[in-house]
Write an enzyme that holds these catalytic residues in place. Structure first.
Site, PDB file in Angstrom:
ATOM      1  N   ASP A  86      38.519 -53.190 -23.617  1.00 34.85           N
ATOM      2  CA  ASP A  86      39.711 -52.532 -24.166  1.00 34.85           C
ATOM      3  C   ASP A  86      39.686 -52.624 -25.680  1.00 34.85           C
ATOM      4  OD1 ASP A  86      40.036 -55.271 -24.039  1.00 34.85           O
ATOM      5  OD2 ASP A  86      41.711 -55.208 -22.647  1.00 34.85           O
ATOM      6  N   GLU A 155      47.555 -52.968 -23.481  1.00 31.52           N
ATOM      7  CA  GLU A 155      48.750 -53.779 -23.710  1.00 31.52           C
ATOM      8  C   GLU A 155      50.016 -53.163 -23.110  1.00 31.52           C
ATOM      9  OE1 GLU A 155      48.762 -56.702 -24.620  1.00 31.52           O
ATOM     10  OE2 GLU A 155      46.960 -57.066 -25.809  1.00 31.52           O
TER      11      GLU A 155
END
Length: 432
Positions: A86, A155
């Site tokens: 990520d 997130e």
């Protein structure tokens, strides 16, 4: 010549290729760390990662699921192994004192916010690039397809589904196994594994409770949403204590309660944000339903003029590592790093959107589920680890900064190298 993860020559080859790529990958990591970007705004980050992968000769596609990057390294017949990293950052002011610390800010609906890679996603995506370099240099030792993903918006649990909804598996390849990793404040150079339930499902729920505002001196002429909200906060705690079996782990947290502007004004509404975490998806849905039931009942009891409004801000499913795949990858990591450098990862109440990539139902793709393994790389330098009180990984980690701290820094050389080699060894366990 075919090599296997247990072959000492392969360990040496992975190390040599990591050495050759390390300086370039470290420079990339430091650049990403210095210039963090928020979820779905990773434009410069994804461009830099795409360029680095293109320079290695991979087939690179940008803009998948918004700002996601997909890179393919084809090397003959064989399975497809997907590696995921990520790349988004957080609205936190960095306090690490690094000479390449972030000083960036971003404009949001809440005003100007500082930015920091406080969860190490810059490390994860840099490891993907480093692994691509290692695997490109070892092509005579493996066969199949390596599929590398730089994912946005972890997130807010949005990036995995966005890439899947953009046709990830239809446009590129459907992997046979999916591998990913996260840094943790364990000893740098060590790797942690856990089969089965590893990370929690999570729902962040916004609730609007309606009242009828007025003067604080005349409460009988109003409907006070603050009183309703106070009853809600207290009553929600009975879900865990009275509706959840004692052997299950569930957390219900009201992290936000906002109402009113000053003492003598009864407001028209109260807003809550509620965080729910559990390790069983069916139980998780039951808990969310209980929250909605309780809030609706309290609003009715408090004479709310209209029903409460519920909005899911974001959510993800529980992460359940495939036991067979975990054992296969753990064996490869044991051969590469040595059994003494592996640890049993405790279950985490933290959450990830990584499991969407493997869940046919939750991920919205056809066919059967895809096995996945998500492991953890240590990020604490040895000197500090030895000085930290406690016996064992779980006890020591309680005394160390965790991800999302403004002081958290996982990007030391040992951790970066370990992340690259762990991904390469894991991929070669299937492709070798």
């Amino acid at each position: 010549m075919t090599m296997h993860a247990q072959d000492p020559d392969l360990k040496e080859a992975i190390g040599a290729q990591t050495d050759a790529a390390f300086e370039t990958v470290q420079a990339l990591y430091r650049q990403l760390h210095q210039y963090p970007e928020l979820p779905f705004q990773e434009h410069a980050t994804s461009a830099r990662l795409a360029e680095a992968l293109e320079q290695l000769g991979l087939e690179v596609t940008r803009g998948v699921g918004g700002t996601g990057v997909v890179a393919l390294l084809r090397n003959g017949e064989g399975p497809t192994v997907m590696l995921r990293g990520d790349m988004d950052a957080l609205p936190i002011k960095e306090e690490t004192g690094l000479d390449y610390a972030s000083t960036r800010t971003a404009e949001t609906e809440n005003g100007t916010v500082p930015l920091m890679h406080a969860c190490g996603h810059d490390l994860h995506s840099s490891c993907v690039v480093g692994t691509a370099a290692v695997m490109a240099g070892l092509k005579e030792h493996w066969s199949g397809t390596l599929m590398l993903i730089c994912q946005p918006a972890e997130e807010i649990f949005g990036g995995a589904r966005a890439m899947l909804d953009d046709g990830l598996y239809e446009r590129f390849a459907r992997p046979d196994v999916i591998l990913g990793q996260h840094n943790m404040p364990a000893l740098a150079g060590t790797v942690g594994h856990r089969a089965g339930g590893t990370m929690a499902a999570c729902t962040n729920l916004s609730v609007m409770i309606h009242g009828a505002g007025g003067h604080g001196s005349m409460p009988a002429q109003t409907v006070d949403p603050v009183v309703i909200a106070a009853h809600v906060v207290t009553r929600l705690q009975t879900i865990v204590s009275r509706e959840v079996p004692p052997e299950e782990t569930v957390v219900v947290t009201v992290g936000k309660l906002h109402a009113g502007t000053q003492a003598n004004i009864i407001p028209h509404s109260a807003e809550l944000e509620i965080n729910i975490r559990s390790f069983d998806d069916a139980l998780h849905r039951q808990v969310v339903a209980s929250i909605e039931r309780i809030i609706q009942a309290e609003c009715e009891a408090g004479r709310s003029p209209k029903p409460p409004e519920f909005r899911v801000l974001n959510e993800t499913i529980a992460l359940h590592n495939d036991a067979t795949a975990v054992e296969h990858v753990r064996s490869a990591h044991g051969a590469h790093f040595g059994e003494a450098n592996l640890y049993a990862m405790p279950r985490l109440n933290g959450s990830e959107d990584f499991p969407f990539f493997g869940s046919a139902e939750a991920g919205g793709f056809g066919g059967e589920d895809i096995p996945y393994v998500y492991w953890f790389i240590g990020a604490t330098p040895e000197e500090r680890w030895q000085a930290t009180p406690g016996n064992g990984v779980a006890e020591k980690m309680r005394h160390l900064e965790m991800p999302h701290s403004p002081y958290y820094f996982p990007g030391n050389e040992v951790t970066l190298r370990t992340g690259i080699e762990a991904m390469a060894a894991g991929a070669l366990a299937y492709l070798g």
